[in-house]
Motif scaffolding. Structure first.
Motif, PDB file in Angstrom:
ATOM      1  N   THR A   3      -5.700  -7.325  36.113  1.00 55.16           N
ATOM      2  CA  THR A   3      -4.369  -6.719  36.148  1.00 55.16           C
ATOM      3  C   THR A   3      -4.522  -5.217  36.326  1.00 55.16           C
ATOM      4  O   THR A   3      -5.538  -4.631  35.950  1.00 55.16           O
ATOM      5  CB  THR A   3      -3.575  -6.999  34.857  1.00 55.16           C
ATOM      6  OG1 THR A   3      -4.322  -6.536  33.734  1.00 55.16           O
ATOM      7  CG2 THR A   3      -3.264  -8.474  34.699  1.00 55.16           C
ATOM      8  N   PHE A   5      -2.153  -1.395  36.206  1.00 55.67           N
ATOM      9  CA  PHE A   5      -0.923  -0.739  35.756  1.00 55.67           C
ATOM     10  C   PHE A   5      -0.383   0.112  36.893  1.00 55.67           C
ATOM     11  O   PHE A   5      -1.061   1.017  37.382  1.00 55.67           O
ATOM     12  CB  PHE A   5      -1.189   0.122  34.516  1.00 55.67           C
ATOM     13  CG  PHE A   5       0.054   0.648  33.864  1.00 55.67           C
ATOM     14  CD1 PHE A   5       0.976  -0.219  33.284  1.00 55.67           C
ATOM     15  CD2 PHE A   5       0.307   2.009  33.829  1.00 55.67           C
ATOM     16  CE1 PHE A   5       2.118   0.268  32.671  1.00 55.67           C
ATOM     17  CE2 PHE A   5       1.447   2.504  33.217  1.00 55.67           C
ATOM     18  CZ  PHE A   5       2.364   1.638  32.632  1.00 55.67           C
ATOM     19  N   TRP A  14       2.556  -3.589  34.235  1.00 57.94           N
ATOM     20  CA  TRP A  14       1.317  -4.249  34.601  1.00 57.94           C
ATOM     21  C   TRP A  14       1.620  -5.311  35.642  1.00 57.94           C
ATOM     22  O   TRP A  14       2.680  -5.911  35.642  1.00 57.94           O
ATOM     23  CB  TRP A  14       0.672  -4.897  33.377  1.00 57.94           C
ATOM     24  CG  TRP A  14       0.080  -3.895  32.444  1.00 57.94           C
ATOM     25  CD1 TRP A  14       0.664  -3.342  31.343  1.00 57.94           C
ATOM     26  CD2 TRP A  14      -1.216  -3.316  32.538  1.00 57.94           C
ATOM     27  NE1 TRP A  14      -0.174  -2.445  30.755  1.00 57.94           N
ATOM     28  CE2 TRP A  14      -1.346  -2.423  31.466  1.00 57.94           C
ATOM     29  CE3 TRP A  14      -2.285  -3.468  33.419  1.00 57.94           C
ATOM     30  CZ2 TRP A  14      -2.501  -1.678  31.241  1.00 57.94           C
ATOM     31  CZ3 TRP A  14      -3.432  -2.730  33.200  1.00 57.94           C
ATOM     32  CH2 TRP A  14      -3.539  -1.849  32.127  1.00 57.94           C
ATOM     33  N   THR A 140       3.347  -5.189  27.965  1.00 55.02           N
ATOM     34  CA  THR A 140       3.130  -6.219  28.987  1.00 55.02           C
ATOM     35  C   THR A 140       4.324  -7.163  29.041  1.00 55.02           C
ATOM     36  O   THR A 140       4.213  -8.287  29.530  1.00 55.02           O
ATOM     37  CB  THR A 140       1.841  -7.017  28.708  1.00 55.02           C
ATOM     38  OG1 THR A 140       1.946  -7.618  27.407  1.00 55.02           O
ATOM     39  CG2 THR A 140       0.612  -6.138  28.789  1.00 55.02           C
ATOM     40  N   MET A 143       5.963  -8.306  33.935  1.00 57.91           N
ATOM     41  CA  MET A 143       4.937  -8.254  34.985  1.00 57.91           C
ATOM     42  C   MET A 143       5.583  -8.784  36.259  1.00 57.91           C
ATOM     43  O   MET A 143       5.696 -10.000  36.432  1.00 57.91           O
ATOM     44  CB  MET A 143       3.710  -9.073  34.600  1.00 57.91           C
ATOM     45  CG  MET A 143       2.932  -8.473  33.447  1.00 57.91           C
ATOM     46  SD  MET A 143       1.454  -9.432  33.020  1.00 57.91           S
ATOM     47  CE  MET A 143       0.397  -9.023  34.389  1.00 57.91           C
TER      48      MET A 143
END
Length: 162
Positions: A3, A5, A14, A140, A143
């Protein structure tokens, strides 16, 4: 699966690398091929094409913060987002993985991708540019492109697990 950012001024979200790389490739292709090597469009397009190759697991260098640091760059990015979103809305519900594999990624896609995922990323990128995303790297909760998934719709996977 790595992942990365995506942020502007430490605010962002993210994303799974495979989703981000696909979005960057599709967005880069919306930027008209610049005729001058020193143009902002040239820099943004080349950065996104490089970042989308699949070589940067866990730290995809999207370059968005740098790209939007000038009005000209912000326009290039905004126009690419809007052009891609418009085309995605008119596209089929899924993007065939065989078609995606024609786009020159470093490893193959093994599954087709739901179009809504890329639309969700377009919307998140636009919200980030507009200052509507206030989360930092500790969150998080959201996403883009990885929301609630119908059972038959896997997250995009590529041959190297991203």
């Amino acid at each position: 699966m790595g992942t990365s950012f995506v942020s502007i001024s430490k605010r962002g979200f993210w994303m799974r690398d495979g989703v981000l790389e696909l979005w960057l490739r599709l967005a880069a292709l919306q930027i008209e091929e610049p005729t001058a090597d020193d143009s902002v469009a040239y820099s943004v397009r080349n950065q996104w094409l490089l970042a989308s190759r699949g070589y940067f697991g866990g730290c995809v260098p999207d370059g968005i913060e740098s790209a939007v640091s000038t009005q000209e760059g912000k326009k290039v990015v905004t126009d690419a987002i809007e052009a891609l979103r418009t085309k995605l809305v008119a596209a089929p519900a899924t993007i065939d993985h065989h078609a995606l594999n024609l786009l020159g990624f470093g490893s193959p896609f093994l599954a087709s991708v739901d179009t809504w995922r890329m639309i969700e990323v377009c919307d998140a990128m636009r919200a980030l540019l507009d200052g509507k995303i206030t989360a930092d790297a500790s969150s998080t909760a959201f996403m883009p492109g990885c929301g609630k998934v119908p059972i038959q719709s896997p997250v995009p996977t590529r041959g190297n697990g991203t």
